[in-house]
Design an enzyme around this catalytic site. Sequence first.
Site, PDB file in Angstrom:
ATOM      1  CB  CYS A   1      -0.945   0.018   1.192  1.00 35.84           C
ATOM      2  SG  CYS A   1      -2.032  -1.390   1.239  1.00 35.84           S
TER       3      CYS A   1
ATOM      4  CG  HIS B   1      -3.025   3.645   2.608  1.00 34.07           C
ATOM      5  ND1 HIS B   1      -3.702   3.282   1.461  1.00 34.07           N
ATOM      6  CD2 HIS B   1      -2.898   2.519   3.350  1.00 34.07           C
ATOM      7  CE1 HIS B   1      -3.964   1.990   1.513  1.00 34.07           C
ATOM      8  NE2 HIS B   1      -3.497   1.494   2.654  1.00 34.07           N
TER       9      HIS B   1
ATOM     10  CG  ASN C   1      -6.486  -0.813   1.695  1.00 34.87           C
ATOM     11  OD1 ASN C   1      -5.858  -0.340   0.761  1.00 34.87           O
ATOM     12  ND2 ASN C   1      -5.902  -1.348   2.751  1.00 34.87           N
TER      13      ASN C   1
HETATM   14  O1  UT7 Z   1      -3.175  -1.407   3.926  1.00 33.26           O
HETATM   15  C1  UT7 Z   1      -3.055  -2.255   5.042  1.00 33.26           C
HETATM   16  C2  UT7 Z   1      -4.250  -3.120   5.168  1.00 33.26           C
HETATM   17  N1  UT7 Z   1      -4.788  -3.390   6.431  1.00 33.26           N
HETATM   18  C3  UT7 Z   1      -5.267  -2.536   7.362  1.00 33.26           C
HETATM   19  O2  UT7 Z   1      -5.126  -1.352   7.327  1.00 33.26           O
HETATM   20  C4  UT7 Z   1      -6.042  -3.174   8.480  1.00 33.26           C
HETATM   21  C5  UT7 Z   1      -5.806  -2.554   9.828  1.00 33.26           C
HETATM   22  N2  UT7 Z   1      -6.753  -3.112  10.776  1.00 33.26           N
HETATM   23  C6  UT7 Z   1      -8.060  -2.765  10.774  1.00 33.26           C
HETATM   24  O3  UT7 Z   1      -8.476  -1.927  10.000  1.00 33.26           O
HETATM   25  C7  UT7 Z   1      -8.967  -3.414  11.798  1.00 33.26           C
HETATM   26  O4  UT7 Z   1      -8.195  -4.201  12.673  1.00 33.26           O
HETATM   27  C8  UT7 Z   1     -10.092  -4.289  11.161  1.00 33.26           C
HETATM   28  C9  UT7 Z   1     -11.094  -3.389  10.460  1.00 33.26           C
HETATM   29  C10 UT7 Z   1      -9.499  -5.259  10.162  1.00 33.26           C
HETATM   30  C11 UT7 Z   1     -10.826  -5.065  12.227  1.00 33.26           C
HETATM   31  O5  UT7 Z   1     -11.356  -4.174  13.205  1.00 33.26           O
HETATM   32  P1  UT7 Z   1     -11.169  -4.492  14.761  1.00 33.26           P
HETATM   33  O6  UT7 Z   1     -11.890  -3.452  15.498  1.00 33.26           O
HETATM   34  O7  UT7 Z   1      -9.678  -4.613  14.996  1.00 33.26           O
HETATM   35  O8  UT7 Z   1     -11.923  -5.855  14.901  1.00 33.26           O
HETATM   36  P2  UT7 Z   1     -11.371  -7.251  15.407  1.00 33.26           P
HETATM   37  O9  UT7 Z   1     -10.435  -7.834  14.421  1.00 33.26           O
HETATM   38  O10 UT7 Z   1     -10.864  -7.050  16.793  1.00 33.26           O
HETATM   39  O11 UT7 Z   1     -12.691  -8.122  15.440  1.00 33.26           O
HETATM   40  C12 UT7 Z   1     -13.751  -7.787  16.302  1.00 33.26           C
HETATM   41  C13 UT7 Z   1     -14.899  -8.769  16.043  1.00 33.26           C
HETATM   42  C14 UT7 Z   1     -14.463 -10.232  15.986  1.00 33.26           C
HETATM   43  O12 UT7 Z   1     -15.474 -11.001  16.600  1.00 33.26           O
HETATM   44  P3  UT7 Z   1     -15.251 -11.587  18.083  1.00 33.26           P
HETATM   45  O13 UT7 Z   1     -14.042 -12.455  17.982  1.00 33.26           O
HETATM   46  O14 UT7 Z   1     -15.047 -10.388  18.953  1.00 33.26           O
HETATM   47  O15 UT7 Z   1     -16.537 -12.309  18.319  1.00 33.26           O
HETATM   48  C15 UT7 Z   1     -14.438 -10.538  14.502  1.00 33.26           C
HETATM   49  O16 UT7 Z   1     -14.682 -11.903  14.226  1.00 33.26           O
HETATM   50  O17 UT7 Z   1     -15.500  -8.484  14.766  1.00 33.26           O
HETATM   51  C16 UT7 Z   1     -15.596  -9.703  14.011  1.00 33.26           C
HETATM   52  N3  UT7 Z   1     -15.490  -9.383  12.598  1.00 33.26           N
HETATM   53  C17 UT7 Z   1     -16.566  -9.072  11.848  1.00 33.26           C
HETATM   54  N4  UT7 Z   1     -17.883  -9.005  12.126  1.00 33.26           N
HETATM   55  C18 UT7 Z   1     -18.712  -8.648  11.118  1.00 33.26           C
HETATM   56  C19 UT7 Z   1     -14.384  -9.312  11.822  1.00 33.26           C
HETATM   57  N5  UT7 Z   1     -14.709  -8.973  10.574  1.00 33.26           N
HETATM   58  C20 UT7 Z   1     -16.060  -8.813  10.552  1.00 33.26           C
HETATM   59  C21 UT7 Z   1     -16.976  -8.460   9.551  1.00 33.26           C
HETATM   60  N6  UT7 Z   1     -18.280  -8.383   9.879  1.00 33.26           N
HETATM   61  N7  UT7 Z   1     -16.598  -8.176   8.288  1.00 33.26           N
END
Ligand code: UT7
Length: 322
Positions: free
Chosen positions: A112, A249, A279
């Site tokens: 990215c 970004h 993204n």
């Molecule tokens: O260019 C580089 C690319 N990557 C990035 O920039 C990603 C950087 N990270 C992020 O943007 C965030 O970490 C995410 C958006 C990917 C995730 O957000 P988060 O607040 O860190 O969520 P999490 O991973 O802690 O997940 C929280 C919950 C989980 O459920 P449990 O385990 O708490 O029951 C996930 O399974 O949200 C769940 N979850 C979803 N629920 C509905 C994860 N993805 C989804 C989804 N829809 N799409």
Amino acid sequence: MIYTEIKGTGSYVPSRVLTNEDMSKIVDTNDEWIVSRTGIKERHVVTDEYTIDLAEHASKKALEDANVDPKDVDLVIVATVTPDNAFPGIAQLLQKRLGLNEVMCFDVNAACSGFLYVLNIADKMIKSGAYKTALIVGAETLTRLTDWSDRNTCVLFGDAAGAMVIGTSETNKIKDVICGSKSDDEGMLICKGVDTKDPHVNAVSTQDHIHMNGREVFKFATRIMPQTIKDLMERNNMELDDLNYIVAHQANARIIDKAARDLKYPMDKMFMNIQKYGNTSAASVPLAIDEAIKEKKLKKGDLFATVAFGGGFTWGGALIEL
Ligand code: UT7
């Protein structure tokens, strides 16, 4: 002393739109979760187009915007992690499509942050005196690497291309570009290449998908983005108040929001279009800069900073007067 400037910009997204509602029919997700955690409402995805097609459209627009004859381009660098082939690269394929001369063309992989890397390389090559006019492009079809059964990642990405023509200038407009990297040896954000194959067994190679530890990437991003902006300000003896705008970004609206809060920089001066595109990896920064200009959020004479982070891990930032 040779100075450089942005001569023109262009961008392109494929026409097919996938809304969050559409995503909820593919994986167990919903609009509320995606919007509140990422800011994304929809993304554009390719159906029958390839990275080269997106790059071609964006490049033609940038050349037209710059009013530069393709025959005057003497350097092409494309940032992509989704080239259509191992070789030839997107940059060499662009050569024929744009009717360029037999000039130096190559691709760069810095995920990215790729566009900041190609901006850095092209800027320094022009400042060396060896080149005069460069076409630099960020083009990705990341949805080809997406695991459409993994809700943690598939909701995040979209396809796009952004392009920029940069060249020599009478005044110092592209003031500074910095890049860095740090091994992601634990594979926090990874898409593997082709496995080693036993030549005695005619094994078929399969394509890996994107794997990501979202929380670790989030931590890295929210540390490196404000740090890179601060470094740019310090290196150039400037204050954040001197900036008219920051174009970051577009990976997650919460990452941009946290960076702004850490910098104590107003959110209304942070460009945001993630809601429309998700993204788009190396295309994200040039697409955002092009839109900021076309929407007149960035005007001639404005000073802006741009910053990116990505897989690798990589990062980059630039300080530019338009
Ligand atoms: O260019 C580089 C690319 N990557 C990035 O920039 C990603 C950087 N990270 C992020 O943007 C965030 O970490 C995410 C958006 C990917 C995730 O957000 P988060 O607040 O860190 O969520 P999490 O991973 O802690 O997940 C929280 C919950 C989980 O459920 P449990 O385990 O708490 O029951 C996930 O399974 O949200 C769940 N979850 C979803 N629920 C509905 C994860 N993805 C989804 C989804 N829809 N799409």
